[in-house]
Write an enzyme that holds these catalytic residues in place. Structure first.
Site, PDB file in Angstrom:
ATOM      1  N   HIS A  34       0.784  -1.098   0.149  1.00 45.53           N
ATOM      2  CA  HIS A  34      -0.165  -0.078  -0.054  1.00 45.53           C
ATOM      3  C   HIS A  34       0.780   1.122   0.061  1.00 45.53           C
ATOM      4  O   HIS A  34       2.086   1.251  -0.018  1.00 45.53           O
ATOM      5  CB  HIS A  34      -0.770   0.054   1.239  1.00 45.53           C
ATOM      6  CG  HIS A  34      -0.280  -0.436   2.492  1.00 45.53           C
ATOM      7  ND1 HIS A  34       0.464   0.583   3.017  1.00 45.53           N
ATOM      8  CD2 HIS A  34      -0.427  -1.239   3.390  1.00 45.53           C
ATOM      9  CE1 HIS A  34       1.044   0.074   4.341  1.00 45.53           C
ATOM     10  NE2 HIS A  34       0.557  -0.894   4.420  1.00 45.53           N
ATOM     11  N   HIS A  37       4.128   1.332   2.255  1.00 49.28           N
ATOM     12  CA  HIS A  37       5.188   0.756   1.966  1.00 49.28           C
ATOM     13  C   HIS A  37       5.913   1.484   0.679  1.00 49.28           C
ATOM     14  O   HIS A  37       7.014   1.424   0.503  1.00 49.28           O
ATOM     15  CB  HIS A  37       4.920  -0.789   1.050  1.00 49.28           C
ATOM     16  CG  HIS A  37       4.329  -1.427   1.922  1.00 49.28           C
ATOM     17  ND1 HIS A  37       2.901  -2.102   2.034  1.00 49.28           N
ATOM     18  CD2 HIS A  37       4.985  -2.364   3.317  1.00 49.28           C
ATOM     19  CE1 HIS A  37       2.888  -3.013   3.000  1.00 49.28           C
ATOM     20  NE2 HIS A  37       3.821  -3.248   3.563  1.00 49.28           N
ATOM     21  N   GLN A  61       7.896 -14.610  12.676  1.00 47.72           N
ATOM     22  CA  GLN A  61       7.445 -13.731  13.578  1.00 47.72           C
ATOM     23  C   GLN A  61       6.017 -13.807  13.868  1.00 47.72           C
ATOM     24  O   GLN A  61       5.360 -12.761  14.520  1.00 47.72           O
ATOM     25  CB  GLN A  61       7.798 -12.092  12.892  1.00 47.72           C
ATOM     26  CG  GLN A  61       6.772 -12.243  11.826  1.00 47.72           C
ATOM     27  CD  GLN A  61       7.629 -10.827  11.027  1.00 47.72           C
ATOM     28  OE1 GLN A  61       8.512 -10.767  10.389  1.00 47.72           O
ATOM     29  NE2 GLN A  61       6.827  -9.606  10.957  1.00 47.72           N
ATOM     30  N   ASP A 150       5.387   0.888  12.758  1.00 46.30           N
ATOM     31  CA  ASP A 150       5.887   0.013  13.691  1.00 46.30           C
ATOM     32  C   ASP A 150       7.144   0.494  14.435  1.00 46.30           C
ATOM     33  O   ASP A 150       8.181   0.252  14.291  1.00 46.30           O
ATOM     34  CB  ASP A 150       6.407  -1.403  12.725  1.00 46.30           C
ATOM     35  CG  ASP A 150       5.203  -1.915  11.987  1.00 46.30           C
ATOM     36  OD1 ASP A 150       4.332  -2.884  12.301  1.00 46.30           O
ATOM     37  OD2 ASP A 150       5.021  -1.389  10.704  1.00 46.30           O
ATOM     38  N   SER A 185      -2.445  -0.238   6.561  1.00 44.58           N
ATOM     39  CA  SER A 185      -1.686  -1.439   6.993  1.00 44.58           C
ATOM     40  C   SER A 185      -2.339  -2.626   6.032  1.00 44.58           C
ATOM     41  O   SER A 185      -3.568  -2.577   5.624  1.00 44.58           O
ATOM     42  CB  SER A 185      -2.275  -1.759   8.452  1.00 44.58           C
ATOM     43  OG  SER A 185      -2.274  -3.105   8.814  1.00 44.58           O
ATOM     44  N   SER A 186      -1.575  -3.669   5.719  1.00 50.42           N
ATOM     45  CA  SER A 186      -2.158  -4.793   5.011  1.00 50.42           C
ATOM     46  C   SER A 186      -3.327  -5.254   5.533  1.00 50.42           C
ATOM     47  O   SER A 186      -4.160  -6.098   4.805  1.00 50.42           O
ATOM     48  CB  SER A 186      -0.859  -5.867   4.583  1.00 50.42           C
ATOM     49  OG  SER A 186       0.197  -5.025   4.193  1.00 50.42           O
TER      50      SER A 186
HETATM   51  P1  AMP Z   1       4.811  -5.001   6.554  1.00 49.76           P
HETATM   52  O1  AMP Z   1       4.900  -5.264   5.207  1.00 49.76           O
HETATM   53  O2  AMP Z   1       3.593  -4.665   7.181  1.00 49.76           O
HETATM   54  O3  AMP Z   1       5.929  -5.854   7.390  1.00 49.76           O
HETATM   55  O4  AMP Z   1       5.593  -3.493   6.415  1.00 49.76           O
HETATM   56  C1  AMP Z   1       6.847  -3.315   5.778  1.00 49.76           C
HETATM   57  C2  AMP Z   1       7.495  -2.038   6.254  1.00 49.76           C
HETATM   58  O5  AMP Z   1       6.549  -0.941   5.629  1.00 49.76           O
HETATM   59  C3  AMP Z   1       7.679  -1.830   7.668  1.00 49.76           C
HETATM   60  O6  AMP Z   1       8.856  -1.158   7.859  1.00 49.76           O
HETATM   61  C4  AMP Z   1       6.458  -0.803   8.197  1.00 49.76           C
HETATM   62  O7  AMP Z   1       6.573  -0.182   9.471  1.00 49.76           O
HETATM   63  C5  AMP Z   1       6.209  -0.167   6.892  1.00 49.76           C
HETATM   64  N1  AMP Z   1       4.829   0.371   6.894  1.00 49.76           N
HETATM   65  C6  AMP Z   1       3.569  -0.375   7.051  1.00 49.76           C
HETATM   66  N2  AMP Z   1       2.824   0.496   6.934  1.00 49.76           N
HETATM   67  C7  AMP Z   1       3.092   1.746   6.862  1.00 49.76           C
HETATM   68  C8  AMP Z   1       2.268   2.834   6.996  1.00 49.76           C
HETATM   69  N3  AMP Z   1       1.123   3.140   6.926  1.00 49.76           N
HETATM   70  N4  AMP Z   1       3.273   4.130   6.746  1.00 49.76           N
HETATM   71  C9  AMP Z   1       4.404   4.033   6.780  1.00 49.76           C
HETATM   72  N5  AMP Z   1       5.255   2.746   6.933  1.00 49.76           N
HETATM   73  C10 AMP Z   1       4.697   1.686   6.975  1.00 49.76           C
END
Ligand code: AMP
Length: 283
Positions: A34, A37, A61, A150, A185-186
């Site tokens: 999204h 990312h 995790q 995060d 968020s995913s």
């Molecule tokens: P994930 O795919 O959820 O593991 O996230 C991958 C990276 O994207 C991590 O460093 C997250 O902190 C970052 N991320 C996820 N959601 C957001 C967001 N809404 N804004 C900024 N970074 C994000």
């Protein structure tokens, strides 16, 4: 854009780029991409010549009763988004490539992994630290980009990089939100329309605390009480805490150092997290 599935090929392509003197930026993700990312991708492109994105839903995790098997996945869409965003290399290994048979070594983060999410997801940050250090060894980036969303993960990774002498700069990118404030968020894709409305309470609560903080409130108890008023529509609030931005320990009132207000809870069966920074200048 090259899509790469194996560590061997990744190393070959990256060493070619390096020998051409290019700097490497790295954005680790679990996919279902999204705009949050993609903000990390943009930050990497601003700072580095080559941007590597990884997509890997990391089993270590997730706890035994968590959402590993149903975590949203859509690789063709992710690949298209990365391509359109100008990503140089997309690394999408399968679980065997990262955890071959006999895998038995973990990176154990210390105190920073214990409070907040760590209290509810006991092995989560051990899995994060392990996979991030493995991915760092594979990609060997100059800079790696993580989201403020995060917050505790950022703290754990920053500590790990210092403690293990990894020559990698860690950049934290601000949280990207939907127009109504919900942190992207995913996992938002799990929410029904009605849950999506109720999920807004989390960012509303945190923003209400920021507003009071900006109006001069410095009592942790008051700031938490203001946020909490909004969180009634969260079905199961796991925590709402105001912690020191560096140590993640509960802050003392009146606030006199940078702090983070962090929340986690379930809306329906979806676990959501969010946080805001309260930027008291350190004295
Ligand atoms: P994930 O795919 O959820 O593991 O996230 C991958 C990276 O994207 C991590 O460093 C997250 O902190 C970052 N991320 C996820 N959601 C957001 C967001 N809404 N804004 C900024 N970074 C994000």
């Amino acid at each position: 854009m090259l899509t790469i599935r194996t560590v061997g090929e990744l190393r070959r392509v990256i060493s070619e780029a390096r020998s051409g003197g290019k700097s490497v930026g790295f954005v680790p993700t679990m996919g279902y991409l999204h705009d949050g990312h993609l903000a990390l991708v943009k930050a990497s492109q601003m700072q580095c010549d080559v941007t590597v994105v990884s997509i890997f839903v990391n089993p270590t995790q997730f706890g035994p009763n968590e959402d590993l098997s149903v975590y949203p996945r859509d690789f063709p869409r992710d690949e298209r988004l990365c391509h359109d965003a100008g990503v140089t290399l997309l690394f999408a290994p399968d679980a065997q490539e990262i955890y071959p048979p006999g895998f038995n070594t973990f990176v154990e983060p210390g105190e920073l992994a214990k409070p907040l999410c760590g209290a509810f997801r006991p092995d989560h940050f051990r899995g994060v630290a392990t996979v991030v250090s493995k991915l760092f060894n594979m990609v060997q980036p100059d800079v790696a980009f993580f989201g403020q969303k995060d917050f505790q993960q950022c703290a754990v990774v920053r500590r790990m990089v210092i403690d293990l002498n990894l020559p990698i700069e860690i950049v934290t990118v601000p949280t990207i939100r939907e127009t109504d404030g919900l942190a992207m968020s995913s996992r938002n894709w799990y929410l029904s329309e009605e849950e999506r409305r109720r999920a807004l309470a989390i960012s509303r609560g945190l923003f209400a605390a920021v507003a009071e903080f900006q109006a001069g409130e410095r009592s942790a108890k008051e700031l938490l009480a203001i946020a909490k008023q909004h969180l009634k529509t969260v079905d199961r609030l796991q925590y709402l805490e105001l912690v020191d931005a560096d140590t993640l320990k509960p802050v003392e009132s009146p606030l006199h150092r940078p702090a983070a207000m962090c929340a986690a809870g379930y809306v329906g069966s979806t676990r959501l997290i969010d946080n805001v920074m309260l930027a008291v200048s350190a004295q």
